[in-house]
Motif scaffolding. Structure first.
Motif, short mmCIF file in Angstrom:
data_model
loop_
_atom_site.label_atom_id
_atom_site.label_comp_id
_atom_site.label_asym_id
_atom_site.label_seq_id
_atom_site.Cartn_x
_atom_site.Cartn_y
_atom_site.Cartn_z
N UNK A 192 35.57 56.61 42.32
CA UNK A 192 35.96 56.20 43.67
C UNK A 192 34.89 55.32 44.30
N UNK A 193 33.62 55.72 44.12
CA UNK A 193 32.54 54.92 44.68
C UNK A 193 32.53 53.51 44.13
N UNK A 194 32.65 53.38 42.81
CA UNK A 194 32.63 52.05 42.20
C UNK A 194 33.91 51.28 42.49
N UNK A 195 35.04 51.96 42.55
CA UNK A 195 36.29 51.31 42.91
C UNK A 195 36.18 50.68 44.30
N UNK A 196 35.54 51.40 45.23
CA UNK A 196 35.35 50.87 46.58
C UNK A 196 34.40 49.67 46.58
N UNK A 197 33.39 49.71 45.73
CA UNK A 197 32.45 48.59 45.64
C UNK A 197 33.11 47.33 45.11
N UNK A 208 36.53 46.84 31.09
CA UNK A 208 35.50 45.82 30.87
C UNK A 208 34.19 46.52 30.53
N UNK A 209 33.55 46.09 29.46
CA UNK A 209 32.35 46.77 28.96
C UNK A 209 31.23 46.83 29.99
N UNK A 210 31.07 45.77 30.80
CA UNK A 210 29.98 45.74 31.79
C UNK A 210 30.17 46.84 32.84
N UNK A 211 31.39 46.96 33.34
CA UNK A 211 31.67 47.95 34.38
C UNK A 211 31.72 49.36 33.79
N UNK A 212 32.22 49.46 32.57
CA UNK A 212 32.28 50.77 31.92
C UNK A 212 30.87 51.31 31.69
N UNK A 213 29.95 50.45 31.31
CA UNK A 213 28.56 50.89 31.11
C UNK A 213 27.96 51.41 32.42
N UNK A 214 28.25 50.72 33.53
CA UNK A 214 27.78 51.18 34.83
C UNK A 214 28.38 52.53 35.16
N UNK A 215 29.68 52.72 34.88
CA UNK A 215 30.34 54.02 35.06
C UNK A 215 29.54 55.11 34.35
N UNK A 216 29.16 54.85 33.11
CA UNK A 216 28.43 55.85 32.32
C UNK A 216 27.11 56.22 32.96
N UNK A 217 26.38 55.23 33.46
CA UNK A 217 25.05 55.51 34.00
C UNK A 217 25.11 56.15 35.39
N UNK A 323 32.34 41.95 50.78
CA UNK A 323 33.73 42.24 50.45
C UNK A 323 33.77 43.07 49.18
N UNK A 324 34.81 43.90 49.00
CA UNK A 324 34.93 44.66 47.76
C UNK A 324 35.39 43.74 46.63
N UNK A 325 34.48 43.32 45.81
CA UNK A 325 34.78 42.36 44.75
C UNK A 325 33.96 42.67 43.50
N UNK A 326 34.48 42.28 42.36
CA UNK A 326 33.80 42.55 41.09
C UNK A 326 32.43 41.88 41.00
N UNK A 327 32.21 40.84 41.80
CA UNK A 327 30.92 40.16 41.76
C UNK A 327 29.79 41.01 42.34
N UNK A 328 30.14 42.12 43.00
CA UNK A 328 29.11 43.01 43.52
C UNK A 328 28.32 43.70 42.40
N UNK A 329 28.77 43.50 41.16
CA UNK A 329 28.01 44.05 40.02
C UNK A 329 26.59 43.53 40.02
N UNK A 330 26.39 42.31 40.50
CA UNK A 330 25.04 41.70 40.50
C UNK A 330 24.07 42.44 41.41
N UNK A 331 24.57 43.30 42.30
CA UNK A 331 23.72 44.04 43.23
C UNK A 331 23.13 45.29 42.59
N UNK A 332 23.62 45.66 41.40
CA UNK A 332 23.08 46.82 40.67
C UNK A 332 21.98 46.35 39.75
#
Length: 333
Positions: A192-197, A208-217, A323-332
């Protein structure tokens, strides 16, 4: 028993409909348009099932008399106003059954007392589509509840709540509600937290492998906090999730990856309630979910940089700074 369900949102509309098929229950909600639609047209459930059920819905100010059991499904951010609405409509033995996200029981114990508070976790998801309509996003064969008390006692009240919830789907008695709550918190904090992000469904996180890896960590970090807190078994339906999800090395992470697909794949269509709140311009429960992990981590000396980042991003989204967008991955980091 005289029954009420307070908070007939996405989950509450569906649960209230199933209960209404077998018992009388008042669905209580503050959304006047939604209440009117429920009364005029019934509770419409779409998605993985398709049905419409006649229900009785009321506004909080329309409550009369007292209830023997209140199912609480309001967001924790609205607890204070919900409790104020309920105070004149409960009696000394009214059961308060919280199905809320996060870890709500401690705050309810302070208000209603230990004997009356029963907790339950919801192992299915829903998306509110509009007045009177809610989408079930989980596989109908994979729906369940876990119900119990924090002290592990199996009381008459626990059995009564179990019976009511089984109007919809199997409800399992949880001898380890603390562990069960943490298991649910894992799903809420991570997915839920990552879905909101990112503004995406659970399935998109796993696709997607990039987001799945973040899920794991994020999962690894959250399990570490729960373990330090004292959880010995993160149970769902009697199954401890930790052996399937926790890892220490990259090799172990890749070995455990199929478990994430197995556990959350049936809920791939789910859009987190926090993301739904963002889309409606409402305040989310991020501080009661990921924020709770962060606070407990600080108390116990467990680092939580990923949960902290999730809280920061969602808070900024609430303030319209992001905004809630997949590009927020760069903030991690």
């Amino acid at each position: 028993m005289r029954l009420a369900l307070m908070g007939a949102g996405s989950l509450g509309t569906i649960l209230g409909a199933f209960i209404s098929e077998k018992k009388e229950i008042d669905l209580i909600d503050v959304n006047k348009e939604h209440v009117k639609a429920l009364n005029d047209k019934g509770a419409r459930i779409v998605g993985t099932i398709d049905k419409t059920v006649p229900v009785k819905a009321i506004m909080p100010e329309e409550m009369e008399g007292t209830y023997d059991l209140v199912i609480l499904l309001v967001k924790q951010t609205y607890n204070e106003s919900a409790f104020d609405s309920l105070k004149d409509h409960i009696h000394a033995k009214t059961i308060i059954a919280t199905l809320q996200n996060g870890f709500p029981e401690p705050s309810l114990l302070d208000v209603f007392g230990e004997e009356r508070v029963i907790g339950a976790t919801v192992s299915w998801g829903a998306t509110w589509q509009g007045p009177g309509v809610s989408e079930l996003t989980s596989d109908p064969g994979k729906l369940s509840f876990d119900v119990g008390r924090l002290d592990g006692k199996i009381t008459e009240q626990v059995e009564q709540v179990k019976e009511i919830l089984e109007c919809m789907c199997p409800a399992h008695i949880a001898n380890n509600l603390g562990g069960t709550r943490w298991a649910k918190l894992l799903s809420n904090a991570v997915f839920s937290g990552l879905s909101a992000c990112f503004g995406c469904t659970f399935g998109e996180l796993l696709a997607d492998e990039k987001y799945e890896k973040l899920v794991h960590y994020v999962m690894k970090e959250t399990i570490e906090v729960g373990t330090k807190w004292g959880v010995t078994s993160f149970e769902v339906d009697g199954v401890d999730l930790k052996p399937y999800l926790y890892f220490e090395t990259e090799e172990q992470r890749l070995e455990k990856a199929p478990s994430y697909q197995a556990f959350w794949g049936p809920h791939k269509l789910l859009k987190a309630s926090m993301l739904q709140d963002i889309e409606k311009g409402r305040k989310t429960e991020i501080n009661e979910i990921n924020g709770l992990v962060v606070r407990i981590g600080k108390e116990l000396g467990v680092a939580t940089p990923l949960n902290e980042t999730i809280v920061s991003i969602v808070n900024k989204i609430e303030r319209k700074e992001l905004k809630p967008t997949l590009t927020n991955l760069s903030l991690f980091k």
